[in-house]
Design an enzyme around this catalytic site. Structure first.
Site, PDB file in Angstrom:
ATOM      1  N   HIS A  94     -36.661  23.246   5.784  1.00 21.12           N
ATOM      2  CA  HIS A  94     -36.675  22.343   4.645  1.00 21.12           C
ATOM      3  C   HIS A  94     -35.558  21.303   4.765  1.00 21.12           C
ATOM      4  O   HIS A  94     -34.486  21.589   5.289  1.00 21.12           O
ATOM      5  CB  HIS A  94     -36.501  23.132   3.347  1.00 21.12           C
ATOM      6  CG  HIS A  94     -37.573  24.142   3.123  1.00 21.12           C
ATOM      7  ND1 HIS A  94     -37.383  25.284   2.372  1.00 21.12           N
ATOM      8  CD2 HIS A  94     -38.864  24.191   3.557  1.00 21.12           C
ATOM      9  CE1 HIS A  94     -38.513  25.992   2.347  1.00 21.12           C
ATOM     10  NE2 HIS A  94     -39.412  25.356   3.067  1.00 21.12           N
ATOM     11  N   LYS A 148     -25.882  21.923   1.743  1.00 22.90           N
ATOM     12  CA  LYS A 148     -25.993  23.294   1.260  1.00 22.90           C
ATOM     13  C   LYS A 148     -24.869  24.155   1.822  1.00 22.90           C
ATOM     14  O   LYS A 148     -24.451  23.984   2.967  1.00 22.90           O
ATOM     15  CB  LYS A 148     -27.342  23.905   1.666  1.00 22.90           C
ATOM     16  CG  LYS A 148     -28.549  23.206   1.077  1.00 22.90           C
ATOM     17  CD  LYS A 148     -29.853  23.796   1.584  1.00 22.90           C
ATOM     18  CE  LYS A 148     -31.050  23.075   0.985  1.00 22.90           C
ATOM     19  NZ  LYS A 148     -32.332  23.589   1.525  1.00 22.90           N
ATOM     20  N   TYR A 175     -26.839  30.209  -2.627  1.00 23.48           N
ATOM     21  CA  TYR A 175     -26.365  28.955  -2.054  1.00 23.48           C
ATOM     22  C   TYR A 175     -26.250  27.867  -3.105  1.00 23.48           C
ATOM     23  O   TYR A 175     -26.985  27.834  -4.078  1.00 23.48           O
ATOM     24  CB  TYR A 175     -27.234  28.497  -0.883  1.00 23.48           C
ATOM     25  CG  TYR A 175     -28.715  28.355  -1.120  1.00 23.48           C
ATOM     26  CD1 TYR A 175     -29.290  27.096  -1.291  1.00 23.48           C
ATOM     27  CD2 TYR A 175     -29.540  29.469  -1.137  1.00 23.48           C
ATOM     28  CE1 TYR A 175     -30.652  26.957  -1.477  1.00 23.48           C
ATOM     29  CE2 TYR A 175     -30.903  29.347  -1.320  1.00 23.48           C
ATOM     30  CZ  TYR A 175     -31.457  28.088  -1.487  1.00 23.48           C
ATOM     31  OH  TYR A 175     -32.804  27.962  -1.678  1.00 23.48           O
ATOM     32  N   ASP A 233     -45.029  26.207   3.768  1.00 23.45           N
ATOM     33  CA  ASP A 233     -44.500  26.179   5.129  1.00 23.45           C
ATOM     34  C   ASP A 233     -45.608  26.301   6.170  1.00 23.45           C
ATOM     35  O   ASP A 233     -45.509  25.711   7.255  1.00 23.45           O
ATOM     36  CB  ASP A 233     -43.458  27.284   5.305  1.00 23.45           C
ATOM     37  CG  ASP A 233     -42.189  27.017   4.505  1.00 23.45           C
ATOM     38  OD1 ASP A 233     -41.975  25.843   4.129  1.00 23.45           O
ATOM     39  OD2 ASP A 233     -41.439  27.972   4.234  1.00 23.45           O
TER      40      ASP A 233
END
Length: 204
Positions: free
Chosen positions: A62, A72, A132, A168
């Site tokens: 991603h 991130k 995260y 995905d």
């Protein structure tokens, strides 16, 4: 806390100092000052996510449009995963390369990836939980994916049959994403990162 640059510019592994005694364990899993010193600017904390996955689940690859992209800072609070950073930035010296770091609830390491880099991971245990923080909130229209099983990327996933989401599974290959013009440009990512450094300098 030890910060180690990975082989892809804009990606770091962070290894915290763990202090254990009969009561349990304490560590600093995130330090804004330490990360900013390595990266060159503070990480803006705009969103925090928690992801729980069964063994064999692969999520990613991603990425988000730059600007503003989405940096991130990822750590594993339960279980274990193979965390993968992919250089999707056209024009980058390491374009198409990937690097993996094992994140687990023993070493308690973390990975930071800058705007424009692709992110994916494979859960190695059931109930693997990733926490995260992101520099920008989730914006569906600006989010994209590259197929994690793309032979051109050739990511060495540690499971024979990865479990993928519908999104995905339907993601384009790296070549198709580049042809569609959806991949970030290396020059644009560097310019955006440079702007963050300049803004931080002025703020001081």
């Amino acid at each position: 806390m030890d910060v180690r640059a990975l082989g892809i510019a804009g990606a770091w592994e962070i290894r915290p100092v763990r202090r254990a005694d009969p009561r349990g364990l304490f560590l600093e899993w995130y330090r804004a000052d330490v990360l900013a010193e390595a990266v060159g600017h503070p990480l803006r904390l705009a969103q925090a996510n928690l992801s729980v996955s069964a063994r064999g689940v692969v999520r990613g690859v991603h990425y988000a449009d730059v600007p503003p992209g989405q940096a991130k800072y990822v750590t594993c609070v339960r279980g274990a995963c193979l965390d993968v950073v992919v250089d999707l930035r056209t024009g980058s010296p390491t374009y198409g390369r990937w690097e993996a770091v094992r994140l687990d609830d023993v070493r308690r390491a973390a990975v930071y990836l800058a705007e424009g880099l692709g992110h994916a991971f494979c859960a190695l245990e059931d109930d693997t939980t990733l926490s995260y923080v992101c520099s920008e909130p989730y914006r569906p229209a600006a989010e994209h994916a590259v197929h994690p099983l793309d032979p051109e990327l050739a990511i060495d996933w540690p499971v024979a049959r990865p479990l993928l989401s519908e999104r995905d599974r339907a993601a384009p290959t790296l070549e198709r994403a580049r042809a569609a013009g959806t991949l970030p440009e290396y020059a644009a990512c560097r310019a955006y990162s440079g702007g963050l450094r300049t803004a931080n300098t002025f703020a001081e």
